[in-house]
Design an enzyme around this catalytic site. Sequence first.
Site, PDB file in Angstrom:
ATOM      1  N   PHE A 279      -9.256   7.679   9.310  1.00 28.21           N
ATOM      2  CA  PHE A 279      -8.865   8.187   8.002  1.00 28.21           C
ATOM      3  C   PHE A 279      -9.879   7.658   6.991  1.00 28.21           C
ATOM      4  CE2 PHE A 279      -6.682   4.139   8.417  1.00 28.21           C
ATOM      5  CZ  PHE A 279      -6.832   3.553   7.179  1.00 28.21           C
ATOM      6  N   GLY A 280      -9.815   8.160   5.783  1.00 27.64           N
ATOM      7  CA  GLY A 280     -10.744   7.700   4.760  1.00 27.64           C
ATOM      8  C   GLY A 280     -12.181   8.028   5.125  1.00 27.64           C
ATOM      9  N   TYR A 281     -13.025   7.009   5.045  1.00 26.73           N
ATOM     10  CA  TYR A 281     -14.453   7.178   5.320  1.00 26.73           C
ATOM     11  C   TYR A 281     -14.799   6.931   6.795  1.00 26.73           C
ATOM     12  CZ  TYR A 281     -14.871   7.071   0.242  1.00 26.73           C
ATOM     13  OH  TYR A 281     -14.742   7.347  -1.098  1.00 26.73           O
ATOM     14  N   ASP A 282     -13.816   6.667   7.627  1.00 29.67           N
ATOM     15  CA  ASP A 282     -14.067   6.385   9.048  1.00 29.67           C
ATOM     16  C   ASP A 282     -14.966   7.427   9.724  1.00 29.67           C
ATOM     17  OD1 ASP A 282     -12.329   4.261   8.653  1.00 29.67           O
ATOM     18  OD2 ASP A 282     -10.805   4.963  10.052  1.00 29.67           O
TER      19      ASP A 282
ATOM     20  N   ASN B 243      -0.869   3.853   1.260  1.00 33.32           N
ATOM     21  CA  ASN B 243      -1.734   4.519   2.221  1.00 33.32           C
ATOM     22  C   ASN B 243      -1.084   4.426   3.607  1.00 33.32           C
ATOM     23  OD1 ASN B 243      -3.772   4.851   4.273  1.00 33.32           O
ATOM     24  ND2 ASN B 243      -5.331   4.631   2.684  1.00 33.32           N
TER      25      ASN B 243
ATOM     26  N   THR C 120       0.845  -1.190   0.000  1.00 30.54           N
ATOM     27  CA  THR C 120       0.000   0.000   0.000  1.00 30.54           C
ATOM     28  C   THR C 120       0.877   1.236   0.000  1.00 30.54           C
ATOM     29  OG1 THR C 120      -1.860   1.108   1.086  1.00 30.54           O
ATOM     30  CG2 THR C 120      -0.167   0.200   2.522  1.00 30.54           C
TER      31      THR C 120
ATOM     32  N   ASP D 195      -7.649  -4.854  -0.511  1.00 30.71           N
ATOM     33  CA  ASP D 195      -8.501  -3.914  -1.212  1.00 30.71           C
ATOM     34  C   ASP D 195      -9.730  -3.802  -0.339  1.00 30.71           C
ATOM     35  OD1 ASP D 195      -8.822  -2.097  -3.342  1.00 30.71           O
ATOM     36  OD2 ASP D 195     -10.387  -3.369  -4.165  1.00 30.71           O
ATOM     37  N   SER D 196     -10.078  -2.595  -0.053  1.00 32.91           N
ATOM     38  CA  SER D 196     -11.197  -2.388   0.862  1.00 32.91           C
ATOM     39  C   SER D 196     -11.956  -1.152   0.443  1.00 32.91           C
ATOM     40  CB  SER D 196     -10.695  -2.242   2.302  1.00 32.91           C
ATOM     41  OG  SER D 196      -9.747  -1.199   2.390  1.00 32.91           O
TER      42      SER D 196
END
Length: 177
Positions: free
Chosen positions: A155-158, A9, A7, A68-69
């Site tokens: 982070f992200g959509y958290d 990320n 990753t 992949d998530s």
Amino acid sequence: MKIVFATHNEGKLREIKAVLGEYFDIVSMAEAGVEGEAQETGKTFEENSRLKALYAAEQSGLCVLADDSGLEIDFLGGKPGVESARFMGHDTSYDVKNSAILELMKDVPDDKRGARFVCCITAAVPSENGKFEILQAKETMEGIIAHKISGENGFGYDPIFFLPEYGVKFHLRKKTK
């Protein structure tokens, strides 16, 4: 044992090191000498996870974990789904993405806000014949889309994903090192 986590990320890398770091020497793709990144051309989380694992394994010759998530939102027909990182453009910040999702869902009642995080992990393990054995696992976590962005540790959509069963958002978990 050295394991490459495929990753770029930094949030994901921190989390995997926090979980597995006391058992394995988890290294980034850069630390393993892996250049570039796999093209995520798969139509499923499983396909993309496999592509990423094999890409890094073939370059490094090491055991690789790749994931992949993404977030699937029922009201949006499963979107952003496998396109989660590229939703609204790869360079679009998650603050903007999260705000856009909340705007799309501003009038959606709680019973229609169902969503899930999906994660597929693939291990590419070197074998004696010079190829890689592939192991995969996929899990989901059911929740709902919150009505507002909040939190500091995610982070992200958290910050918009709420877990009613636990009464918390993802970002409220313990900080990772």
